[in-house]
Design a protein around this motif. Structure first.
Motif, short mmCIF file in Angstrom:
data_model
loop_
_atom_site.label_atom_id
_atom_site.label_comp_id
_atom_site.label_asym_id
_atom_site.label_seq_id
_atom_site.Cartn_x
_atom_site.Cartn_y
_atom_site.Cartn_z
N VAL A 340 -38.37 41.20 -1.43
CA VAL A 340 -37.67 42.36 -1.19
C VAL A 340 -36.69 42.10 -2.68
CG1 VAL A 340 -35.39 43.04 -0.31
CG2 VAL A 340 -37.32 42.55 1.08
N VAL A 341 -36.34 40.84 -3.02
CA VAL A 341 -35.29 40.66 -4.24
C VAL A 341 -36.02 40.96 -5.66
CG1 VAL A 341 -34.23 38.74 -5.53
CG2 VAL A 341 -33.83 39.08 -3.05
N ALA A 342 -37.44 40.54 -5.87
CA ALA A 342 -37.91 40.39 -7.17
C ALA A 342 -38.03 42.05 -7.47
CB ALA A 342 -39.31 39.79 -7.33
N PRO A 343 -38.66 42.92 -6.99
CA PRO A 343 -38.90 44.34 -7.23
C PRO A 343 -37.64 45.04 -7.60
CG PRO A 343 -40.38 43.79 -5.37
CD PRO A 343 -39.34 42.53 -5.31
N ASN A 344 -36.66 44.73 -6.84
CA ASN A 344 -35.41 45.24 -6.88
C ASN A 344 -34.49 45.05 -8.08
OD1 ASN A 344 -34.86 47.14 -4.43
ND2 ASN A 344 -35.60 45.58 -3.53
N VAL A 345 -34.74 43.91 -8.34
CA VAL A 345 -33.93 43.19 -9.44
C VAL A 345 -34.81 43.68 -10.68
CG1 VAL A 345 -33.83 41.22 -10.89
CG2 VAL A 345 -33.17 41.11 -8.61
N ALA A 346 -35.86 43.80 -10.70
CA ALA A 346 -36.90 44.09 -11.87
C ALA A 346 -36.30 45.43 -12.34
CB ALA A 346 -38.22 44.04 -11.64
N LEU A 347 -36.37 46.48 -11.07
CA LEU A 347 -35.94 47.84 -11.08
C LEU A 347 -34.67 48.15 -11.68
CD1 LEU A 347 -37.65 49.16 -8.00
CD2 LEU A 347 -38.31 49.88 -10.55
N PRO A 384 -43.81 46.92 2.64
CA PRO A 384 -42.30 47.60 2.26
C PRO A 384 -41.19 46.61 2.40
CG PRO A 384 -43.19 48.55 4.14
CD PRO A 384 -44.17 47.38 3.96
N ASP A 385 -40.05 46.95 1.51
CA ASP A 385 -38.99 46.10 1.79
C ASP A 385 -38.52 46.06 3.37
OD1 ASP A 385 -38.92 46.15 -0.90
OD2 ASP A 385 -37.16 47.34 -1.19
N GLU A 386 -38.59 47.16 3.95
CA GLU A 386 -38.14 47.25 5.29
C GLU A 386 -39.04 46.42 6.24
OE1 GLU A 386 -36.96 50.68 3.03
OE2 GLU A 386 -39.17 49.77 3.34
N VAL A 387 -40.26 46.15 6.15
CA VAL A 387 -40.88 45.45 6.91
C VAL A 387 -40.44 44.14 6.85
CG1 VAL A 387 -43.24 44.10 7.51
CG2 VAL A 387 -42.86 46.67 7.35
N HIS A 388 -40.25 43.41 5.58
CA HIS A 388 -39.69 42.19 5.03
C HIS A 388 -38.36 42.04 5.74
CE1 HIS A 388 -43.35 40.86 2.98
NE2 HIS A 388 -43.42 41.91 2.30
N ARG A 390 -36.96 43.29 8.24
CA ARG A 390 -37.04 42.99 9.87
C ARG A 390 -37.45 41.62 10.06
NH1 ARG A 390 -42.01 44.26 13.12
NH2 ARG A 390 -41.41 44.76 15.19
N ALA A 391 -38.62 41.20 9.49
CA ALA A 391 -39.23 39.80 9.70
C ALA A 391 -38.01 38.53 9.17
CB ALA A 391 -40.50 39.60 8.79
N ILE A 392 -37.22 39.06 8.09
CA ILE A 392 -36.40 37.86 8.03
C ILE A 392 -35.06 38.07 9.18
CG2 ILE A 392 -34.39 37.53 6.34
CD1 ILE A 392 -36.22 38.92 4.00
N ALA A 393 -34.63 39.18 9.41
CA ALA A 393 -33.56 39.34 10.64
C ALA A 393 -34.27 38.55 11.69
CB ALA A 393 -33.46 40.80 10.63
N LYS A 394 -35.33 38.88 12.18
CA LYS A 394 -35.86 38.53 13.41
C LYS A 394 -35.74 36.89 13.17
CE LYS A 394 -39.78 40.24 15.26
NZ LYS A 394 -40.99 40.80 15.43
N LEU A 395 -36.48 36.07 12.04
CA LEU A 395 -36.13 34.68 12.04
C LEU A 395 -34.75 34.28 12.19
CD1 LEU A 395 -39.03 34.57 9.44
CD2 LEU A 395 -39.07 33.61 11.61
N GLU A 396 -33.91 34.96 11.44
CA GLU A 396 -32.56 34.55 11.54
C GLU A 396 -31.99 34.77 13.02
OE1 GLU A 396 -30.05 33.74 9.26
OE2 GLU A 396 -31.75 33.22 8.27
N LEU A 397 -32.50 35.50 13.73
CA LEU A 397 -31.79 35.87 14.96
C LEU A 397 -32.46 34.56 16.00
CD1 LEU A 397 -32.08 39.60 15.31
CD2 LEU A 397 -29.82 38.31 15.36
N LEU A 398 -33.59 34.04 15.49
CA LEU A 398 -34.30 33.03 16.52
C LEU A 398 -33.61 31.99 15.96
CD1 LEU A 398 -38.06 34.33 16.45
CD2 LEU A 398 -36.39 34.23 18.54
N GLY A 399 -32.74 31.74 15.00
CA GLY A 399 -32.19 30.67 14.53
C GLY A 399 -33.32 29.50 13.56
N GLU A 400 -34.28 30.38 12.93
CA GLU A 400 -35.30 29.68 12.02
C GLU A 400 -34.97 29.95 10.66
OE1 GLU A 400 -39.20 30.76 13.32
OE2 GLU A 400 -38.81 30.68 15.57
#
Length: 400
Positions: A340-347, A384-388, A390-400
């Motif tokens: 998520v971070v790298a493309p947005n920083v480059a842009l 896409p950013d949104e899928v990543h 979503r994956a980050i949020a799910k892991l955070e909510l699981l405490g991982e």
């Protein structure tokens, strides 16, 4: 975490930077001139093969593969600064045989291919004799969810029959592209993540038809290109299946981990070159009685760009370190974060650099517009950013 580069990496950095300055940058205009002046844009510019030969001679070849049997034996962390340097030029990764989608396809063949598959396809790919494409995305379904893939791969005796329509098969326009890794469903009734398989399909197989090349913001990316391909009753030997039936989703996840971080490494290089071009431009242009470099807003652009690049680089290195030490699966959150971070920083950095160049920034006289168009695709490619997020949020909510 120790991000100090080893002596081996420092020496490779020095060699790579020197090669870029002596060979790659001076030949960028030559490359595109040869593409534009050729009878067909879908032919290989001679200068590319010349640069590849020189890179081989210099020992700057297949640096991306961690397996020393096939590549340079570098870890992801060691490869990161080298990949970043290559990312500063759109033509550089191919010069060193480190360009997508070949890198991901070679990694898939190393990990999941049979000895026969490796001899037939991996060896010529490693030698830079042929190129390949990856045929997963489809126009009729939301392909960010790979379980949606509808192309069929049906066993018929000693063969598989493939039917489907794919697009954004990057690299299929290149006349050297000889093999596609195609993802489709072998068993729609199997558990959700075991329905898909991957299979090797030579592009000269009857029934394979390249329908068109898809432009990206007006760029056709010749001679590489992004193809829409139909597979109409395409028959290949059953031995062409990768790993086994139902393993397609697993291969995709294994293939995309390194592929994602390689994109991020290259994007750091894109941002660095954009910042360099911006700094050169603002020091040499005068507006309203003083150099642009003396304008407060321009200084903010430069400062913010440096801050963001350093942050993105550190997160890239952390993700690479975790991939090396705890594996891609455990590092999945870090991989998603940097994707998520790298493309947005480059842009962001590219947008500032374009603004600093004025009208020249959107022209073909500077590489910024083309770099922006390519970088923008990477907010979609490999998830896409949104899928990543979503994956980050799910892991955070699981405490991982």
């Amino acid at each position: 975490m120790n991000f100090e580069y080893s002596d081996k990496v420092k020496k490779l950095q020095e060699k790579l930077i020197a090669f870029m300055e002596e060979v790659v940058y001076p030949n960028e205009k030559v490359y595109y001139q040869q593409v534009n002046e050729a009878e067909s844009r879908w032919t290989v510019p001679p200068v590319m093969e010349e640069m590849k030969a020189r890179a081989k001679e210099a020992g700057l070849w297949n640096l991306f593969l961690p397996e020393s049997q096939f590549g340079a034996g570098l870890t992801n962390l060691e490869y990161a600064p080298l990949c970043e340097i290559m990312g500063r030029s759109s033509i550089a990764p191919e010069v060193f045989n480190c360009s997508a989608p070949d890198t991901g396809n070679m990694e898939a063949l190393v990990r999941y291919g049979t000895k026969e598959q490796q001899e037939q396809w991996l060896t010529p790919l490693l030698n830079g004799e042929i190129r390949s494409c990856f045929s997963m995305t489809e126009p009729d379904v939301a392909s960010s969810d790979a379980t949606n893939i509808q192309a069929s791969i049906v066993r018929d005796g000693d063969e598989y029959v493939i039917n489907g329509r794919k697009w954004w098969s990057s690299g299929a326009g290149d006349p050297r592209c000889k093999i596609a890794i195609v993802m489709g469903k072998t068993d729609p009734t199997a558990p959700k993540h075991e329905q898909q398989s991957m299979i090797l399909v030579p592009l000269d197989t009857p029934g394979v038809k390249i329908e068109r090349m898809l432009p990206v913001f007006g760029y056709d990316h010749a001679p590489h290109g992004h193809a829409e391909i139909t597979y109409d009753n395409v028959r290949v030997p059953a031995s062409n299946i990768l790993w086994g039936e139902g393993k397609g989703f697993a291969i995709a996840q294994g293939r995309l981990g390194p592929g994602r971080i390689h994109h991020c490494m290259r994007l750091i290089g894109v941002a660095e070159r954009a910042l360099q071009l911006m700094a050169e431009r603002v020091k040499n242009r005068v507006a309203f009685g003083k150099p642009l470099a003396d304008q407060g807003v321009v200084q903010e652009w430069i400062a913010d760009s440096r801050i963001e690049i350093e942050q993105a680089r550190l997160l890239t290195l952390k993700a690479a370190y975790m991939m090396d030490t705890v594996g891609n699966k455990t590092a999945k959150k870090e991989i998603s974060m940097i994707k998520v971070v790298a493309p947005n920083v480059a842009l962001k950095v590219l947008d500032r650099a374009i603004q600093a160049h004025g009208a020249a920034g959107v022209s073909g006289d500077f590489p910024l517009a083309a770099m922006w168009a390519n970088s923008r695709t990477l907010r979609l490619a490999d998830g896409p950013d949104e899928v990543h997020r979503r994956a980050i949020a799910k892991l955070e909510l699981l405490g991982e």
